[in-house]
Design a protein around this motif. Structure first.
Motif, PDB file in Angstrom:
ATOM      1  N   GLU A  28     -11.505   0.088   0.892  1.00 19.40           N
ATOM      2  CA  GLU A  28     -10.972  -0.943   1.781  1.00 19.40           C
ATOM      3  C   GLU A  28     -11.547  -2.309   1.403  1.00 19.40           C
ATOM      4  O   GLU A  28     -10.821  -3.298   1.300  1.00 19.40           O
ATOM      5  N   SER A  29     -12.869  -2.329   1.166  1.00 20.06           N
ATOM      6  CA  SER A  29     -13.500  -3.619   0.851  1.00 20.06           C
ATOM      7  C   SER A  29     -13.067  -4.117  -0.524  1.00 20.06           C
ATOM      8  O   SER A  29     -13.150  -5.300  -0.810  1.00 20.06           O
ATOM      9  N   GLU A  30     -12.609  -3.210  -1.388  1.00 23.01           N
ATOM     10  CA  GLU A  30     -12.155  -3.630  -2.721  1.00 23.01           C
ATOM     11  C   GLU A  30     -10.629  -3.641  -2.803  1.00 23.01           C
ATOM     12  O   GLU A  30     -10.054  -3.559  -3.896  1.00 23.01           O
ATOM     13  N   ASN A  31     -10.030  -3.702  -1.621  1.00 24.71           N
ATOM     14  CA  ASN A  31      -8.577  -3.837  -1.530  1.00 24.71           C
ATOM     15  C   ASN A  31      -7.806  -2.745  -2.280  1.00 24.71           C
ATOM     16  O   ASN A  31      -6.789  -3.009  -2.901  1.00 24.71           O
ATOM     17  N   TRP A  32      -8.333  -1.510  -2.209  1.00 25.98           N
ATOM     18  CA  TRP A  32      -7.660  -0.325  -2.771  1.00 25.98           C
ATOM     19  C   TRP A  32      -7.371  -0.464  -4.257  1.00 25.98           C
ATOM     20  O   TRP A  32      -6.443   0.131  -4.783  1.00 25.98           O
ATOM     21  N   ASP A  33      -8.242  -1.229  -4.935  1.00 27.72           N
ATOM     22  CA  ASP A  33      -8.112  -1.399  -6.381  1.00 27.72           C
ATOM     23  C   ASP A  33      -8.865  -0.242  -7.053  1.00 27.72           C
ATOM     24  O   ASP A  33     -10.043  -0.343  -7.375  1.00 27.72           O
ATOM     25  N   MET A  57       0.832  -1.208   0.000  1.00 24.16           N
ATOM     26  CA  MET A  57       0.000   0.000   0.000  1.00 24.16           C
ATOM     27  C   MET A  57       0.861   1.250   0.000  1.00 24.16           C
ATOM     28  O   MET A  57       0.826   2.054   0.912  1.00 24.16           O
ATOM     29  N   LYS A 100      -3.911   5.057   6.738  1.00 24.83           N
ATOM     30  CA  LYS A 100      -4.026   3.754   6.094  1.00 24.83           C
ATOM     31  C   LYS A 100      -2.718   3.350   5.420  1.00 24.83           C
ATOM     32  O   LYS A 100      -2.637   2.285   4.797  1.00 24.83           O
TER      33      LYS A 100
END
Lengths: 438, 438
Positions: free
Chosen positions: B321-326, B1, B24
C-alpha cells in the motif's frame, strides 16, 4: 558376488566407482543423462581443469587406472602470486617434491569411462533419471526404460536427480547455499607455441574481494578463472560494456591481460556461473546411496571437490570389503563415518577462498607462512601445515580441520607477542598438548 | 488497481491474504490442490488446533473477519504444568488479562475460505500446481489448466510447490532441517459432558527430553500432542507393543492417561509426524513471492507458525500500500525487511521446545521467572519478558530475540551471585545501556 549395481551419473566419481566395482566382480551399469562425450561437445560452464592431489591419486591407483592418466597431468609446485604491477611471489604448496596436478576434467572423465567400458561395465548414455523407487530399488528414466538393481549409487553431481528424489522423503535434511561470487572462465593462448606463463604453478592474482587464477593445460593454454562478486563494486553486474571490462582488467590484471588480447570478446561470450555448497543427511535410504558432489558439493577453492569424491569411492569400497559387501550394514556405516569429513572439507573450501583472494597477498600472512615453515622444518613429523594435511595426506578432513584450528590459535598468539622471542620447543609442546585435547 | 493476483494455496495464510487483496480491489484467484474441505475430511497428521495471539489477531481485524472468528476461540491464560504425581503448577503467559487462544485449524480455515468467497474471491479446489513460469507469470496445474497472473503468491505451506520450483532456479538458497523429535496427536474426550481438564490453560507435562501438551477444543475435547524422539530411549521406535505404551504413559503421564482409557488404540491408530524447519532466500523472483510457511516453516513450540504467517500478510499489504502496489518494488523490499524476523522466530521456536519440555519444571527456571516478574512489575514499560514481546506485541521478532538475549545475560549474572542483594534499578540501568548497544 553377483549383485547388480546401478550407478546414476558417469562423471568422474561414478565412472571411477564403476571400474572398481566391476573389477571386484559385480554386474555394473552406469546411467548418464548426457550423450556420449566422445560423440558430442563438453558442457559449457563447467570448470575445464581441476587439481588432482594425493587423496584423488590413491583411488585411481586402486582402480588400476593411474598409469593411464599420469601422462596427462601437469605438476604445479605452488602458488605464483601476481601483484598489480606484475611482480611475482612464489609460495610452495608443500615440501620439496610435493605438488598438485592440473588435469583436464573432460580428458580425465573420458579416460575413466573408457576404463570402465574396458573392464566390462555397461555405460548407458542419454539416460536421464526421473524417478527412484527406494523400496523396490528401481531407477526410471525419461526414455521410459527402468532398471532394477541390488544397489543404487547416485554420483550425479551437485544437482543430483537421486538426491532430489531423497529430498522429498520424510526426515531428509538438506541445504543448498550459493556464495555471493560467481565465476567466469577465460583462456590464455600459447605464445609462439609455448606456455604464456610459467607452466608448473597455479597462478593467482589476489585482489581482496575477488581474484583471478590460471591453471595450465596440455595444449599449452592456461584456463583462467575470474572469481568475482555478482553484485556490488566491482562486480559482474557493474561490467556491462567493453570499455568497463577493458578498464577493469587493465587496472587489476594488467600482466594477465597482455596474454589475452581478445579479453572483451571472451568476457562477453563466456558464461558466468554460480558456486554452490550442498549438504544433506542421511546420504542413504534403504539400498540407495549418494557419493561425491551428489552427497556434498563444495566450492572449488581447496581443489578438493574431485579429490574428496575419489576418496569417497576408496573409503566406500574399503568399508564394503571389510563388511563383506553387506549393503544393509555398509551404507549407514559409511555415511556415519564420512559425513563429518565432508562437512569439514566444505568449511575448509569456503575458508580457502578468503585465504586465496585476500590473505596470500598480505605481509602478515607471509610472515605467518614463514613462521610455519620454520616450525615444520624443525618438527616435520609433529607440525604439518593445514594445506599439507588436506592436500598431501589421507588424514580425515575433520581431523585436519581440528588441528588447523589449533595451529591457527598458536600462531595468532605467537605473532601477537612480537616482542618476545619465538620459542619453537614451547610451541610444539603447546601444540601437542592441545592436540591431545589438553 | 485491476491487477490479477493468483494465490497458490488456500490454507490459513492464502485465504486471509485473498480476503484483503479482494477488498483492496484486485482480481483474486486462489488455487488449492486439495478438494473443498467443506465437502471432504481434513488431512490426517496436521495439527488440529493452534494458538492464535496478538500478531495473528491484527491481520484478521484488518481483513474484517475477526468478529466472525472470535466466538470460536478458547482463551488460555497460561501454562498448567503437570508433574509425574499429577501435581499442578500455573505459569501465567503475561499480565492480568493477557492470553492466547486455542482455535481449530480446520474451522478457522473454513471461515477464512468462506470470507474470501463472500468477498468475491474465486477459490479453485483440486488445482495442484505443477509448474510456474517465472518469466511469463503462468501457473500450471496437474489438471492441465493454466493461469496468467500479474502477481503470484505462494502460500502453499512447508512443502510448497512454488518454492520447489524456485529451488531449481540459480542462486536460490534453501535449507530443510528435521529435528530429532516427532509428534503424535491424541484426544481427551469430555467427561460427563464437560472438559476433562481445566479448559482455559495450555496443559504441559514436561519430561526433560520429551513432553505432552493439551489444548482445549470447542467440543469440550482436548487435543494432546506427544513430542517425542524418533530414536533412543524412550522413543517412538522403542514403544512397539501395547504393553510398552501402557507402561510408558503410566510412568510419565499418569494423570493424563486416566483421561484416555483408549490410549493404546489411539497411539497405534494415529500417525507419527515429523517436524521441519525450512529457510530460503530470496523469497521472490520477478513477480512471484512466498509468504507464510512456504517462505519460513518453523517448529510449533512458540505457537507462532500461523501468527507469523498472518503477520507476513499484514506487513506485505502495508508495504504494498505504501509503495502504491508497485510489485517490482514491493517484493524485494518486503523480503529484505522481513527475512531477519523470520530467521529470528525460527530460532526462538527451536529454543522454546527446550524451555517447554525441560526448563518449565526446573526450580531454577521458576526462580528466574519470579525474578523477571518482579522486574516487570516495577518497570512494566522498560522490561517486557521475551515471551510477551513475541506473543503480545508487534515488535519485530529479531528485536525481541536481541532483547531476550540481553535479558538472559543479565538474569544469568544476577542469579549467579546469589549472595548479593538484588538491585532492581541497577538491573534496569544495565538493560537500558545494553539495549542501546552500550
Amino acid at each position: 558376488m553377483k549383485d547388480k549395481i546401478g550407478i546414476v551419473g558417469a562423471g568422474l566419481v561414478g565412472s571411477l566407482l564403476a571400474v572398481i566395482l566391476k573389477k571386484k566382480g559385480f554386474q555394473v551399469q552406469v546411467f548418464e543423462k548426457r550423450s556420449d562425450p566422445r560423440k558430442s561437445s563438453v558442457d559449457a560452464g563447467r570448470s575445464i581443469n581441476l587439481a588432482l592431489s594425493h587423496r584423488g591419486i590413491q583411488p585411481l591407483k586402486l582402480a588400476g587406472v593411474y598409469e593411464t592418466i599420469a601422462p596427462f597431468l601437469i605438476p604445479m609446485k605452488g602458488r605464483m602470486m601476481h601483484d598489480e604491477t606484475g611482480k611475482l611471489t612464489f609460495q610452495p604448496y608443500g615440501k620439496e617434491g610435493q605438488f598438485i596436478n592440473s588435469v583436464s576434467r573432460a580428458q580425465l572423465n573420458q579416460l575413466l569411462i573408457e576404463s570402465a567400458e574396458e573392464a566390462g561395465v555397461e555405460v548407458l548414455f542419454d539416460h536421464k533419471c526421473v524417478d527412484i523407487d527406494f523400496d523396490s530399488n528401481i531407477i526410471s528414466f525419461e526414455n521410459e526404460s527402468s532398471f532394477n538393481c541390488d544397489l543404487i549409487v547416485g554420483t550425479d553431481g551437485a544437482f543430483s536427480a537421486v538426491r532430489k528424489k531423497l529430498q522429498f522423503t520424510d526426515r531428509f535434511n538438506f541445504s543448498q547455499h550459493y556464495i555471493e561470487h560467481g565465476y567466469k572462465e577465460l583462456c590464455i593462448n600459447p605464445k609462439n607455441g609455448e606456455f604464456g606463463l610459467e607452466p608448473n604453478y597455479l597462478h593467482i592474482w589476489p585482489r581482496g574481494n575477488f581474484m583471478l587464477i590460471a591453471l595450465p593445460n596440455n595444449d599449452k593454454t592456461f584456463t583462467c578463472t575470474l572469481f568475482f562478486p555478482f553484485e556490488g563494486s566491482p562486480s559482474f553486474e557493474e561490467l556491462t560494456g567493453k570499455a568497463e571490462v577493458e578498464a577493469f582488467f587493465t587496472k587489476y590484471f594488467r600482466d594477465a591481460k597482455t596474454h589475452m588480447p581478445d579479453i572483451t570478446d571472451q568476457y562477453f561470450n563466456n558464461p558466468t556461473s554460480s558456486l554452490i555448497t550442498t549438504k544433506c543427511e542421511p546420504w542413504h535410504k534403504n539400498r540407495t546411496i549418494l557419493l561425491g558432489d551428489a552427497a556434498h558439493a563444495i566450492v572449488p577453492f581447496y581443489g578438493q571437490g574431485m579429490n574428496s569424491g575419489f576418496e569417497d569411492v576408496r573409503l566406500f569400497i574399503e568399508m564394503a570389503e571389510s563388511e563383506n559387501w553387506d549393503w544393509k550394514k555398509v551404507l549407514p556405516d559409511y555415511s556415519a563415518k564420512r559425513k563429518k569429513d565432508a562437512d569439514a572439507i566444505s568449511e575448509l573450501a569456503l575458508y580457502n577462498f578468503i585465504e586465496m583472494r585476500d590473505h596470500v597477498g598480505d605481509p602478515n600472512f607471509l610472515k605467518r607462512k614463514k613462521l610455519e615453515a620454520q616450525i615444520q622444518e624443525r618438527y616435520p613429523k609433529e607440525w604439518i601445515p593445514l594445506y599439507s594435511m588436506v592436500t598431501f595426506s589421507n588424514m580425515p578432513y575433520s581431523e585436519a580441520l581440528r588441528l588447523g584450528k589449533i595451529q591457527k590459535k598458536i600462531m595468532d598468539d605467537v605473532l601477537e607477542n612480537e616482542a618476545s622471542e619465538i620459542n619453537l620447543p614451547e610451541i610444539i609442546e603447546r601444540f601437542n598438548t592441545l592436540k591431545r585435547g589438553g
